[in-house]
Design a protein around this motif. Structure first.
Motif, short mmCIF file in Angstrom:
data_model
loop_
_atom_site.label_atom_id
_atom_site.label_comp_id
_atom_site.label_asym_id
_atom_site.label_seq_id
_atom_site.Cartn_x
_atom_site.Cartn_y
_atom_site.Cartn_z
N THR A 202 0.86 -1.18 0.00
CA THR A 202 0.00 0.00 0.00
C THR A 202 0.89 1.23 0.00
OG1 THR A 202 -1.74 -1.13 1.24
CG2 THR A 202 -1.80 1.26 1.22
N ILE A 203 0.54 2.19 -0.83
CA ILE A 203 1.30 3.43 -0.90
C ILE A 203 0.35 4.59 -0.61
CG2 ILE A 203 0.95 3.62 -3.40
CD1 ILE A 203 3.67 4.97 -3.58
N SER A 204 0.84 5.58 0.13
CA SER A 204 -0.01 6.71 0.49
C SER A 204 0.84 7.97 0.62
CB SER A 204 -0.74 6.44 1.81
OG SER A 204 0.19 6.27 2.86
N THR A 205 0.17 9.10 0.47
CA THR A 205 0.82 10.39 0.73
C THR A 205 0.80 10.64 2.24
OG1 THR A 205 -1.29 11.52 0.38
CG2 THR A 205 0.19 11.34 -1.51
N ASP A 206 1.75 11.44 2.74
CA ASP A 206 1.81 11.67 4.19
C ASP A 206 2.01 13.13 4.56
OD1 ASP A 206 4.43 11.99 3.37
OD2 ASP A 206 5.16 10.17 4.32
N ASP A 207 2.01 14.04 3.60
CA ASP A 207 2.11 15.46 3.92
C ASP A 207 1.48 16.27 2.79
OD1 ASP A 207 2.72 17.84 5.19
OD2 ASP A 207 4.75 17.94 4.36
N PRO A 208 0.30 16.85 3.06
CA PRO A 208 -0.44 16.88 4.32
C PRO A 208 -1.22 15.58 4.56
CG PRO A 208 -1.64 18.08 2.65
CD PRO A 208 -0.33 17.67 2.01
N MET A 209 -1.75 15.47 5.80
CA MET A 209 -2.62 14.36 6.16
C MET A 209 -4.03 14.90 6.39
SD MET A 209 -1.03 11.43 6.15
CE MET A 209 -1.82 10.31 7.30
N ALA A 210 -5.01 13.98 6.31
CA ALA A 210 -6.40 14.37 6.49
C ALA A 210 -6.96 13.75 7.77
CB ALA A 210 -7.24 13.92 5.29
N VAL A 211 -8.01 14.38 8.29
CA VAL A 211 -8.75 13.86 9.43
C VAL A 211 -10.23 13.89 9.07
CG1 VAL A 211 -9.38 14.18 11.84
CG2 VAL A 211 -7.03 14.60 11.12
N ASP A 212 -10.88 12.73 9.09
CA ASP A 212 -12.30 12.61 8.79
C ASP A 212 -13.10 12.54 10.09
OD1 ASP A 212 -11.64 12.57 6.16
OD2 ASP A 212 -12.04 10.45 5.83
N PHE A 213 -14.23 13.26 10.14
CA PHE A 213 -15.11 13.18 11.31
C PHE A 213 -16.53 13.51 10.89
CE2 PHE A 213 -13.90 17.55 10.96
CZ PHE A 213 -14.96 18.30 11.44
N PRO A 214 -17.53 12.92 11.58
CA PRO A 214 -18.93 13.17 11.24
C PRO A 214 -19.49 14.36 12.02
CG PRO A 214 -18.79 11.39 12.83
CD PRO A 214 -17.38 11.83 12.58
N VAL A 215 -20.34 15.13 11.36
CA VAL A 215 -21.01 16.27 11.98
C VAL A 215 -22.51 16.07 11.84
CG1 VAL A 215 -21.39 18.76 11.88
CG2 VAL A 215 -19.10 17.85 11.56
N ASP A 216 -23.24 16.27 12.92
CA ASP A 216 -24.69 16.14 12.87
C ASP A 216 -25.26 17.19 11.91
OD1 ASP A 216 -27.57 16.92 13.98
OD2 ASP A 216 -27.12 14.85 14.59
N GLN A 217 -26.26 16.78 11.13
CA GLN A 217 -26.82 17.69 10.14
C GLN A 217 -27.45 18.93 10.77
OE1 GLN A 217 -29.97 15.72 8.00
NE2 GLN A 217 -30.92 14.89 9.84
N LYS A 218 -27.85 18.84 12.05
CA LYS A 218 -28.45 20.00 12.71
C LYS A 218 -27.44 21.11 12.94
CE LYS A 218 -31.92 17.19 15.12
NZ LYS A 218 -32.43 16.76 16.45
N SER A 219 -26.18 20.75 13.13
CA SER A 219 -25.15 21.75 13.39
C SER A 219 -24.27 22.00 12.17
CB SER A 219 -24.27 21.31 14.57
OG SER A 219 -23.67 20.05 14.30
N PHE A 220 -24.61 21.41 11.03
CA PHE A 220 -23.76 21.54 9.86
C PHE A 220 -23.68 22.99 9.37
CE2 PHE A 220 -23.71 21.80 5.17
CZ PHE A 220 -22.40 21.45 4.98
N TYR A 221 -24.81 23.69 9.34
CA TYR A 221 -24.80 25.06 8.82
C TYR A 221 -23.97 25.98 9.70
CZ TYR A 221 -28.35 23.71 5.46
OH TYR A 221 -29.01 23.09 4.45
#
Length: 382
Positions: A202-221
Motif C-alpha cells: 500500500t502506498i499513500s501520501t503523508d504530507d499533508p494528512m487528512a482527518v475525517d469526522f462526522p457532523v450532525d446535520q443539525k449543526s452543519f450550517y
C-alpha cells in the motif's frame, strides 16, 4: 389474680401515654431541624470560549493498494519497507519469461499476416488489370478483393494481440502510481501472485494528512458558517490525542456530497500539515472546533453539578433559604467550569459545596458551624 392483671395493664398504658406526650412535647420544644451549612455562588453569564469536540480518524489524502496485474512469481523488489518513493519508480518485477515468449510469438504472427496481406494485395492488383482487358472472370476479381479485405483484418487483429501481450510484459514491472510512502511489503521474492487478487503493498501520501469526522446535520450550517469566515493560520480547527494537542492547525479539505440517511451525519475532511511525520493513517483523534461566537453563556463550577441516572442537577437556593433541585442541560467543559445550555438564569444562587447533605426543600445557611467545645460561639478569626 384477675384484678392484679388489670392494674398492671393500666399502669403500662399510662406509662406509654405519658412517654408519647413527653416525646411530642420534646419535639415541639426542639423546633425545626437546623440549617445545613453550604457554600453558594451566584450564577453569572460570560463570553464563553470553548471547543466543540468530535471523534475523528487520521487518513491519507491519497492512498491506494498495489495489486499484481499479471500472474506469476515475484522476481525482484526494488525498495525498502517504509521508503519514500517517487511517481514511476520501479517497485516489483514479476517473472517475464512467459510474457516475453508470448510477445515474440505475437510479433511473429503479425509478420506472417502482413506477408499474407502483401500477397493478397498483389493478387487483387493483378486481377484488376486482367479485368480491364476482359481476360478473367468477374467472380475471380471479387474473390481477390474479399481475400484482400480479410488479410487487412487479420493484420489488424495481429497488431492488437501484440499490443495486449506487450502490455502484459509492461505490467510485469510494477511502478509507483504517485509519490508517497510505501508500506511493509506483503510478498517476498519467489511469492506466487495472481492478477487482480494479490495485494503487494500500500502506498499513500503523508504530507499533508487528512482527518475525517462526522457532523450532525443539525449543526452543519453553523459549522459551515465558521469555515466561511476562516482566515489563514486560524486556530478554529485543531486535533488532540488525549491531553496532547497537535501543534499545527488545520483547514477544511472536503465536505461530503450528502448526509448519511442512517446516522443523520455528514462527513467533513480536514487537512493538516505533517512535515514532522507525527500523523499516521488510522490514528484515532479528537477534532476540536473553536466556538467563540461572542455570545453570553451561563458557566458554573462543575463541582456544583450532581448526576442521577445520567441526568444532571444543581441545588438552587430559593425563598426562606430553601433549596430545590434543578435539572440542567450541560454543554462543553471549560477548565474547572461547565457550560449550561438550559436550566439556569443569571443572578440565581446555587450550592457549590455541601450538596451531599441536602435534599429537596432543605434549609441552608452560609454560616459555618462553630467547632466543638466552643459552646456554640463562633470560631475566633486568625
Amino acid at each position: 389474680m384477675f384484678l392484679t392483671s388489670i392494674k398492671t395493664w393500666s399502669v403500662i398504658s399510662c406509662a406509654v401515654l405519658l412517654a408519647a406526650c413527653g416525646g411530642k412535647q420534646t419535639a415541639q420544644q426542639a423546633g425545626p431541624p437546623p440549617a445545613t451549612p453550604v457554600t453558594v455562588d451566584e450564577v453569572r453569564s460570560t463570553d464563553a470560549v470553548y471547543y466543540d469536540e468530535y471523534p475523528g480518524t487520521v487518513v491519507a489524502l491519497n492512498q491506494t493498494e498495489i495489486r499484481a496485474q499479471v500472474t506469476g512469481y515475484v522476481t525482484a523488489i526494488y525498495f525498502k519497507d517504509g521508503d519514500k518513493v517517487s511517481k514511476g519508480q520501479r517497485l516489483y518485477s514479476i517473472d517475464q519469461q512467459l510474457y516475453s515468449a508470448n510477445l515474440d510469438q505475437a510479433v511473429a504472427n503479425q509478420q506472417v499476416q502482413e506477408t499474407n496481406l502483401l500477397k493478397a494485395q498483389k493478387d487483387a492488383d493483378r486481377y484488376h488489370e486482367l479485368d480491364k482487358k476482359d481476360a478473367i472472370a468477374k467472380q475471380q476479381v471479387d474473390y481477390a478483393d474479399a481475400a484482400l479485405e480479410a488479410a487487412k483484418k487479420q493484420v489488424a487483429a495481429a497488431k492488437a494481440n501484440v499490443n495486449a501481450v506487450k502490455a502484459n510484459v509492461g505490467f510485469a514491472t510494477i511502478v509507483a502510481p504517485f509519490s508517497g510512502t510505501i508500506g511493509i511489503s506483503q510478498v517476498r521474492s519467489g511469492t506466487s501472485v495472481i492478477a487482480g487478487q494479490t495485494i503487494l503493498n500500500t502506498i499513500s501520501t503523508d504530507d499533508p494528512m487528512a482527518v475525517d469526522f462526522p457532523v450532525d446535520q443539525k449543526s452543519f450550517y453553523q459549522f459551515a458558517k465558521k469555515e466561511t469566515g476562516k482566515k489563514a493560520n486560524d486556530s478554529t480547527f485543531s486535533i488532540a490525542f488525549g491531553k496532547d494537542i497537535y501543534p499545527f492547525y488545520g483547514s477544511v479539505n472536503t465536505i461530503d456530497r450528502a448526509v448519511d440517511p442512517q446516522t443523520g451525519t455528514i462527513k467533513i475532511r480536514l487537512s493538516f500539515p505533517n512535515k514532522e511525520k507525527m500523523l499516521k493513517a488510522g490514528m484515532n483523534t479528537t477534532v476540536r472546533i473553536l466556538n467563540a461566537d461572542g455570545g453570553q453563556s451561563i458557566v458554573i463550577p462543575y463541582k456544583a453539578v450532581t448526576e442521577q441516572l445520567g441526568e444532571f442537577f444543581v441545588y438552587v437556593v430559593g425563598d426562606s433559604s430553601k433549596v430545590s433541585q434543578r435539572k440542567l442541560v450541560l454543554g462543553n467543559p471549560i477548565g474547572t467550569n461547565i457550560l449550561v445550555k438550559d436550566g439556569l438564569k443569571e443572578g440565581e444562587k446555587i450550592v457549590v459545596e455541601g450538596m451531599q447533605n441536602l435534599r429537596q426543600g432543605s434549609v441552608v445557611t452560609t454560616t459555618q458551624p462553630a467547632p466543638q467545645g466552643q459552646g456554640g460561639a463562633a470560631a475566633p478569626k486568625k
